[in-house]
Design a protein around this motif. Structure first.
Motif, PDB file in Angstrom:
ATOM      1  N   LEU A 135       1.039  -1.012   0.002  1.00 26.17           N
ATOM      2  CA  LEU A 135       0.019   0.014   0.059  1.00 26.17           C
ATOM      3  C   LEU A 135       1.043   1.186   0.177  1.00 26.17           C
ATOM      4  CD1 LEU A 135      -2.567  -1.247   2.682  1.00 26.17           C
ATOM      5  CD2 LEU A 135      -2.907  -1.314   0.053  1.00 26.17           C
ATOM      6  N   ALA A 136       0.404   2.619  -0.410  1.00 27.51           N
ATOM      7  CA  ALA A 136       1.124   3.668  -0.606  1.00 27.51           C
ATOM      8  C   ALA A 136       1.809   3.902   0.725  1.00 27.51           C
ATOM      9  CB  ALA A 136       0.216   4.811  -1.162  1.00 27.51           C
ATOM     10  N   TYR A 137       0.903   3.937   1.998  1.00 29.25           N
ATOM     11  CA  TYR A 137       1.501   4.265   3.225  1.00 29.25           C
ATOM     12  C   TYR A 137       2.709   3.552   3.652  1.00 29.25           C
ATOM     13  CZ  TYR A 137      -0.781   0.488   6.137  1.00 29.25           C
ATOM     14  OH  TYR A 137      -1.134  -0.490   6.433  1.00 29.25           O
ATOM     15  N   GLN A 138       2.773   2.032   3.210  1.00 27.67           N
ATOM     16  CA  GLN A 138       3.686   1.178   3.464  1.00 27.67           C
ATOM     17  C   GLN A 138       4.967   1.456   2.714  1.00 27.67           C
ATOM     18  OE1 GLN A 138       1.423  -2.401   2.474  1.00 27.67           O
ATOM     19  NE2 GLN A 138       1.628  -3.334   4.244  1.00 27.67           N
ATOM     20  N   ILE A 139       4.789   1.951   1.433  1.00 25.94           N
ATOM     21  CA  ILE A 139       5.906   2.366   0.854  1.00 25.94           C
ATOM     22  C   ILE A 139       6.469   3.794   1.243  1.00 25.94           C
ATOM     23  CG2 ILE A 139       6.829   3.601  -1.611  1.00 25.94           C
ATOM     24  CD1 ILE A 139       4.418   1.316  -2.597  1.00 25.94           C
ATOM     25  N   THR A 140       5.611   4.486   1.696  1.00 27.03           N
ATOM     26  CA  THR A 140       6.059   5.833   2.404  1.00 27.03           C
ATOM     27  C   THR A 140       6.782   5.661   3.792  1.00 27.03           C
ATOM     28  OG1 THR A 140       4.231   6.824   1.188  1.00 27.03           O
ATOM     29  CG2 THR A 140       5.574   7.953   3.194  1.00 27.03           C
ATOM     30  N   ALA A 141       6.342   4.707   4.363  1.00 30.02           N
ATOM     31  CA  ALA A 141       6.863   4.083   5.737  1.00 30.02           C
ATOM     32  C   ALA A 141       8.415   3.460   5.541  1.00 30.02           C
ATOM     33  CB  ALA A 141       6.197   3.246   6.621  1.00 30.02           C
ATOM     34  N   LYS A 142       8.434   2.799   4.517  1.00 23.99           N
ATOM     35  CA  LYS A 142       9.813   1.940   4.436  1.00 23.99           C
ATOM     36  C   LYS A 142      10.866   3.001   3.628  1.00 23.99           C
ATOM     37  CE  LYS A 142       8.186  -2.723   3.355  1.00 23.99           C
ATOM     38  NZ  LYS A 142       8.940  -3.375   4.231  1.00 23.99           N
ATOM     39  N   THR A 143      10.456   3.809   2.898  1.00 26.76           N
ATOM     40  CA  THR A 143      11.351   4.642   2.269  1.00 26.76           C
ATOM     41  C   THR A 143      11.642   5.894   3.349  1.00 26.76           C
ATOM     42  OG1 THR A 143       9.718   6.162   1.188  1.00 26.76           O
ATOM     43  CG2 THR A 143      11.230   4.426   0.105  1.00 26.76           C
TER      44      THR A 143
END
Length: 110
Positions: free
Chosen positions: A88-96
């Protein structure tokens, strides 16, 4: 460990990509400082991050680095990255974001 990504091990790809980018930026800034006699500006911060890239990457998991490769090496949007990874978009944002936060911590020590 098997290589799951067609461009090699993500940790190595991003590490060398960043190392090259930071080196060229620092070299360009150093040349400018020598020619013009300008203030060092962000040069000490660039050199600090360059020296500590191993510290940064040793603390990051492979999946987060793979997401960084998609976002910043392949220059995919978050929407394209979600399609490729299933995250999900928030997961990508959190990882980066975690990796960028660690990089900022290293820079702030300069």
């Amino acid at each position: 460990m098997t290589i799951r990504y067609y461009w090699g091990r993500p940790k190595d790809v991003v590490r060398w990509y960043l190392r090259g980018t930071l080196y060229l930026s620092a070299q360009s800034r150093q040349s400018y400082i020598e020619k013009i006699g300008a203030e060092p500006g962000n040069l000490p911060r660039l050199l600090k991050l360059l020296e500590n890239l191993d510290e940064l990457f040793d603390s990051v998991d492979t999946d987060s680095i793979a997401v960084l490769c998609l976002r910043y090496v392949e220059l995919l949007s978050i929407a394209d990255t979600t399609k490729r990874t299933g995250l999900l978009a928030y997961q990508i944002t959190a990882k980066t974001g975690k990796v960028m936060k660690k990089a900022k911590e290293i820079i702030s020590k300069a």
